[in-house]
Design a protein around this motif. Structure first.
Motif, PDB file in Angstrom:
ATOM      1  N   ILE A   1       5.860   3.642   7.388  1.00  0.00           N
ATOM      2  CA  ILE A   1       6.600   4.039   6.008  1.00  0.00           C
ATOM      3  C   ILE A   1       6.788   2.687   5.215  1.00  0.00           C
ATOM      4  CG2 ILE A   1       8.927   5.230   5.336  1.00  0.00           C
ATOM      5  CD1 ILE A   1       8.732   6.698   7.816  1.00  0.00           C
ATOM      6  N   LEU A   2       7.193   1.687   5.870  1.00  0.00           N
ATOM      7  CA  LEU A   2       7.365   0.381   5.182  1.00  0.00           C
ATOM      8  C   LEU A   2       6.199  -0.250   4.582  1.00  0.00           C
ATOM      9  CD1 LEU A   2       9.477  -1.386   8.044  1.00  0.00           C
ATOM     10  CD2 LEU A   2      10.213   0.035   6.008  1.00  0.00           C
ATOM     11  N   LEU A   3       4.762   0.289   4.992  1.00  0.00           N
ATOM     12  CA  LEU A   3       3.838  -0.257   4.380  1.00  0.00           C
ATOM     13  C   LEU A   3       3.426   0.294   2.980  1.00  0.00           C
ATOM     14  CD1 LEU A   3       1.337  -0.728   7.316  1.00  0.00           C
ATOM     15  CD2 LEU A   3       2.048  -2.580   5.747  1.00  0.00           C
ATOM     16  N   VAL A   4       4.001   1.503   2.750  1.00  0.00           N
ATOM     17  CA  VAL A   4       3.707   2.472   1.691  1.00  0.00           C
ATOM     18  C   VAL A   4       3.803   1.521   0.337  1.00  0.00           C
ATOM     19  CG1 VAL A   4       4.462   4.333   0.157  1.00  0.00           C
ATOM     20  CG2 VAL A   4       4.126   4.597   2.719  1.00  0.00           C
ATOM     21  N   GLY A   5       5.213   0.889   0.064  1.00  0.00           N
ATOM     22  CA  GLY A   5       5.273   0.163  -1.263  1.00  0.00           C
ATOM     23  C   GLY A   5       4.303  -1.048  -1.366  1.00  0.00           C
ATOM     24  N   VAL A   6       4.111  -1.508  -0.221  1.00  0.00           N
ATOM     25  CA  VAL A   6       3.206  -2.898  -0.217  1.00  0.00           C
ATOM     26  C   VAL A   6       1.726  -2.390  -0.762  1.00  0.00           C
ATOM     27  CG1 VAL A   6       1.881  -4.691   1.066  1.00  0.00           C
ATOM     28  CG2 VAL A   6       4.419  -4.104   1.594  1.00  0.00           C
ATOM     29  N   ALA A   7       1.173  -1.238  -0.004  1.00  0.00           N
ATOM     30  CA  ALA A   7       0.170  -0.709  -0.639  1.00  0.00           C
ATOM     31  C   ALA A   7      -0.097  -0.179  -2.022  1.00  0.00           C
ATOM     32  CB  ALA A   7      -0.437   0.461   0.315  1.00  0.00           C
TER      33      ALA A   7
ATOM     34  N   PHE B   1       1.524  -1.394  -4.551  1.00  0.00           N
ATOM     35  CA  PHE B   1       1.567  -2.553  -5.459  1.00  0.00           C
ATOM     36  C   PHE B   1       0.307  -3.372  -5.314  1.00  0.00           C
ATOM     37  CE2 PHE B   1       6.268  -1.394  -5.614  1.00  0.00           C
ATOM     38  CZ  PHE B   1       6.264  -1.210  -6.807  1.00  0.00           C
ATOM     39  N   LEU B   2      -0.362  -3.512  -4.372  1.00  0.00           N
ATOM     40  CA  LEU B   2      -1.331  -4.428  -4.119  1.00  0.00           C
ATOM     41  C   LEU B   2      -2.537  -3.865  -4.450  1.00  0.00           C
ATOM     42  CD1 LEU B   2      -0.591  -6.676  -0.994  1.00  0.00           C
ATOM     43  CD2 LEU B   2      -0.344  -7.441  -3.336  1.00  0.00           C
ATOM     44  N   ILE B   3      -3.031  -2.702  -3.978  1.00  0.00           N
ATOM     45  CA  ILE B   3      -4.389  -2.118  -4.193  1.00  0.00           C
ATOM     46  C   ILE B   3      -4.812  -1.737  -5.692  1.00  0.00           C
ATOM     47  CG2 ILE B   3      -5.810  -0.386  -3.419  1.00  0.00           C
ATOM     48  CD1 ILE B   3      -4.249   0.066  -0.771  1.00  0.00           C
ATOM     49  N   ARG B   4      -5.959  -2.349  -6.066  1.00  0.00           N
ATOM     50  CA  ARG B   4      -6.579  -2.043  -7.267  1.00  0.00           C
ATOM     51  C   ARG B   4      -7.824  -1.083  -7.043  1.00  0.00           C
ATOM     52  NH1 ARG B   4      -6.131  -8.093 -10.155  1.00  0.00           N
ATOM     53  NH2 ARG B   4      -4.103  -8.526  -9.232  1.00  0.00           N
ATOM     54  N   GLU B   5      -8.319  -0.145  -8.125  1.00  0.00           N
ATOM     55  CA  GLU B   5      -9.228   0.617  -8.146  1.00  0.00           C
ATOM     56  C   GLU B   5     -10.364  -0.531  -9.047  1.00  0.00           C
ATOM     57  OE1 GLU B   5     -10.692   3.192  -7.376  1.00  0.00           O
ATOM     58  OE2 GLU B   5      -8.769   4.213  -6.393  1.00  0.00           O
ATOM     59  N   LEU B   6     -11.637  -0.598  -8.582  1.00  0.00           N
ATOM     60  CA  LEU B   6     -12.800  -1.141  -9.088  1.00  0.00           C
ATOM     61  C   LEU B   6     -13.744  -0.215  -9.414  1.00  0.00           C
ATOM     62  CD1 LEU B   6     -13.282  -4.496  -6.829  1.00  0.00           C
ATOM     63  CD2 LEU B   6     -11.984  -4.124  -8.805  1.00  0.00           C
ATOM     64  N   PRO B   7     -14.478  -0.256 -10.504  1.00  0.00           N
ATOM     65  CA  PRO B   7     -15.719   0.444 -10.957  1.00  0.00           C
ATOM     66  C   PRO B   7     -16.586   0.756  -9.870  1.00  0.00           C
ATOM     67  CG  PRO B   7     -15.301  -1.331 -12.530  1.00  0.00           C
ATOM     68  CD  PRO B   7     -14.459  -1.740 -11.320  1.00  0.00           C
ATOM     69  N   ARG B   8     -16.896   2.080  -9.581  1.00  0.00           N
ATOM     70  CA  ARG B   8     -17.623   2.335  -8.587  1.00  0.00           C
ATOM     71  C   ARG B   8     -19.365   1.989  -8.827  1.00  0.00           C
ATOM     72  NH1 ARG B   8     -14.720   6.678  -5.897  1.00  0.00           N
ATOM     73  NH2 ARG B   8     -12.958   7.088  -7.153  1.00  0.00           N
ATOM     74  N   GLY B   9     -19.632   1.437  -7.682  1.00  0.00           N
ATOM     75  CA  GLY B   9     -21.083   1.049  -7.732  1.00  0.00           C
ATOM     76  C   GLY B   9     -21.252  -0.614  -8.212  1.00  0.00           C
TER      77      GLY B   9
ATOM     78  N   LYS C   1      -6.910   4.652  -4.314  1.00  0.00           N
ATOM     79  CA  LYS C   1      -5.533   4.053  -4.056  1.00  0.00           C
ATOM     80  C   LYS C   1      -4.425   5.263  -3.654  1.00  0.00           C
ATOM     81  CE  LYS C   1      -2.024   1.823  -6.479  1.00  0.00           C
ATOM     82  NZ  LYS C   1      -1.493   0.575  -7.384  1.00  0.00           N
ATOM     83  N   ILE C   2      -4.265   6.163  -4.489  1.00  0.00           N
ATOM     84  CA  ILE C   2      -3.316   7.266  -4.207  1.00  0.00           C
ATOM     85  C   ILE C   2      -3.558   7.929  -3.125  1.00  0.00           C
ATOM     86  CG2 ILE C   2      -2.574   9.730  -5.144  1.00  0.00           C
ATOM     87  CD1 ILE C   2      -2.816   8.386  -8.045  1.00  0.00           C
ATOM     88  N   MET C   3      -5.083   8.157  -2.638  1.00  0.00           N
ATOM     89  CA  MET C   3      -5.188   8.896  -1.465  1.00  0.00           C
ATOM     90  C   MET C   3      -4.832   7.838  -0.251  1.00  0.00           C
ATOM     91  SD  MET C   3      -8.787  10.713  -2.268  1.00  0.00           S
ATOM     92  CE  MET C   3      -8.549  12.001  -0.708  1.00  0.00           C
ATOM     93  N   ILE C   4      -4.903   6.691  -0.197  1.00  0.00           N
ATOM     94  CA  ILE C   4      -4.657   5.879   0.810  1.00  0.00           C
ATOM     95  C   ILE C   4      -3.228   5.972   0.983  1.00  0.00           C
ATOM     96  CG2 ILE C   4      -4.664   3.507   1.342  1.00  0.00           C
ATOM     97  CD1 ILE C   4      -7.425   3.102   0.143  1.00  0.00           C
ATOM     98  N   VAL C   5      -2.583   5.715  -0.175  1.00  0.00           N
ATOM     99  CA  VAL C   5      -0.996   5.621   0.006  1.00  0.00           C
ATOM    100  C   VAL C   5      -0.414   6.737   0.463  1.00  0.00           C
ATOM    101  CG1 VAL C   5       0.912   5.164  -1.300  1.00  0.00           C
ATOM    102  CG2 VAL C   5      -0.951   3.775  -1.354  1.00  0.00           C
ATOM    103  N   ALA C   6      -0.686   8.109  -0.057  1.00  0.00           N
ATOM    104  CA  ALA C   6      -0.046   9.481   0.221  1.00  0.00           C
ATOM    105  C   ALA C   6      -0.554   9.531   1.603  1.00  0.00           C
ATOM    106  CB  ALA C   6      -0.679  10.342  -0.573  1.00  0.00           C
ATOM    107  N   GLY C   7      -1.472   9.243   2.279  1.00  0.00           N
ATOM    108  CA  GLY C   7      -2.033   9.761   3.658  1.00  0.00           C
ATOM    109  C   GLY C   7      -0.935   8.714   4.508  1.00  0.00           C
ATOM    110  N   LEU C   8      -0.780   7.639   4.047  1.00  0.00           N
ATOM    111  CA  LEU C   8       0.082   6.632   4.975  1.00  0.00           C
ATOM    112  C   LEU C   8       1.412   7.063   5.060  1.00  0.00           C
ATOM    113  CD1 LEU C   8       0.611   4.047   6.376  1.00  0.00           C
ATOM    114  CD2 LEU C   8       0.693   2.945   4.259  1.00  0.00           C
ATOM    115  N   LEU C   9       1.756   7.824   4.057  1.00  0.00           N
ATOM    116  CA  LEU C   9       3.354   8.043   4.041  1.00  0.00           C
ATOM    117  C   LEU C   9       3.286   9.355   4.923  1.00  0.00           C
ATOM    118  CD1 LEU C   9       6.181   8.105   3.139  1.00  0.00           C
ATOM    119  CD2 LEU C   9       5.299   9.310   1.172  1.00  0.00           C
TER     120      LEU C   9
END
Length: 424
Positions: free
Chosen positions: A185-191, A193-201, A85-93
């Motif tokens: 830039i506007l999508l950063v906040g949405v991402a 608050f919405l994205i959650r991590e799930l257990p891998r595999g 999640k952090i990687m997706i949001v930081a990259g977008l910004l």
């Protein structure tokens, strides 16, 4: 089973999962608008900064793809170990800000530097998303799901051509860069608050893997599989076709037909390609169910070969409108493989290797497709193929070689698939 796992399992394939798929697809659209906009604005930038075709190829392709490719592998490893999640949001910004400030560029060096930062930040996105989506959806859905995500490539390119091209014609290329950079830039906040991590595999049966494997050990494991090597090479040839056509379709319209005003209309074919990507993913899942998982590679062969007659007729067409129609239709076919290519990787590696495998795949297709294709074709146009149809000859040579060689790689990949695949 922990409470966290129970809650996570309820999210697999749920309405929430599809919302997340829509969100990451929207983010992917943003990334490709910002990535492709340079090609759309190339003729204006070239005229103002007195650049040749080779320099255009370097700015559009190599300046972005070199750093994107280099960073993709460590970004993939980080996504396998830390928060996706952090990687997706930081990259977008970061890539949105870099595109915006490119509108203030005063030199080619300024633009190249900004493009490199776009490349660094965008390299964090897809490896993390590939891994995340593999946990949000069941294995038998992956080609379809990944194709929906991959459709964002062409929706983004379409928006770049239609929206960015229109703004550039009404105002200038600087305004266009600022306009396309702002929405991300506007999508950063949405991402956030919405994205959650799930257990891998969590979606994979008997998901056993060694969490202590080093990056080197994981890379050796991935690259020891012949199916993966042929996959990388084959889809790199197809990527070379796609990036090169996108980089120089404006050149063909301008230099062959004096119809550069038609370029924004090419965006509609990119939107149509988004539909063909989804259709290709569904077809790949159908082929896998009917004749076996390895048959997903057939859709790569369709993309590489079925487009060739249309490209030939379009590149050597007598009018600009006919060239636009035929080249655009050919691209709808030749770029349909994107979701299938990303999904296939997920079946060939263990859950804790998915993001790194995705980063490695993006590294290879970026170096060969984005980094080599546009500069090589620009050099052919400048030095080898001259005359009225010189750009068309250069493009046709590159496209034909890539389609044939890529299809041969897919035939070989299918031979080794059963021995290399992990449990689906």
């Amino acid at each position: 089973m922990s409470i966290t796992e129970k809650k996570a399992r309820k999210l697999i394939g749920s309405t929430y999962a599809w919302v997340i798929l829509g969100l990451v697809t929207l983010i992917y659209i943003s990334s490709f608008v910002d990535r492709q906009i340079i090609a759309v604005l190339a003729t204006q930038i070239q005229a103002e900064m007195d650049m040749n075709n080779l320099q255009v190829g370097l700015l559009y392709g190599t300046a972005f793809s070199l750093i994107y490719a280099i960073c993709g592998i460590p970004m993939g490893r980080l996504a396998d170990l830390y928060s996706r999640k952090i990687m997706i949001v930081a990259g977008l910004l970061i890539w949105s800000l870099m595109t915006f400030i490119s509108g203030f560029a005063t030199s080619l060096t300024f633009l190249i530097t900004a493009r490199m930062f776009v490349g660094i930040s965008e390299s964090a996105l897809s490896p993390a998303v590939y891994s995340l989506l593999s946990d949000y959806f069941r294995p038998e859905q992956r080609a379809t799901v990944f194709s929906i995500y991959a459709s964002g490539i062409f929706i983004g390119i379409g928006v770049a051509f239609i929206g960015g091209g229109t703004v550039a014609q009404l105002y200038d290329w600087r305004t266009a860069l600022m306009v396309v950079g702002a929405p991300g830039i506007l999508l950063v906040g949405v991402a956030w608050f919405l994205i959650r991590e799930l257990p891998r595999g969590i979606t994979q049966q008997k998901a056993r893997y060694d969490v202590d494997m080093s990056m080197r050990e994981v890379l050796v494991y991935i690259l020891s599989k012949k199916t993966i090597l042929f996959h990388f090479l084959g889809f790199s040839f197809l990527a070379l076709t796609g990036y090169t056509v996108l980089g120089f379709v404006g050149t063909v319209l301008k230099e062959v037909h004096e119809a550069q005003n038609l370029l924004p209309y090419y965006g509609w074919f990119m939107l149509a390609t988004g539909l063909s990507v989804v259709s290709s993913g569904k077809a790949a899942d159908w082929l896998a169910e009917r004749w076996g998982p390895s048959k997903r590679f057939i859709m790569g062969m369709v993309a590489g070969l079925a487009c060739l007659p249309l490209y030939y007729l379009g590149l050597f067409a007598g009018t600009g409108w006919m060239a636009l129609l035929l080249i655009g239709s050919a691209n709808v076919i030749s770029s349909s493989y994107n979701g299938v290519a990303a999904a296939l990787i997920q079946y060939l590696v263990k859950p804790n290797m998915r993001a790194l495998a995705g980063g490695l795949y993006l590294f290879v297709i970026s170096v060969i497709g984005f980094g080599v294709g546009p500069p090589l074709t620009g050099w052919l146009m400048d030095m080898v193929f001259t005359g009225a149809y010189g750009p068309a000859k250069a493009l046709m040579l590159v496209i034909s070689c890539c389609g044939i060689l890529g299809s041969l790689c897919f035939v070989l990949a299918m031979r080794f698939y059963d021995g290399d695949a992990e449990v689906e």
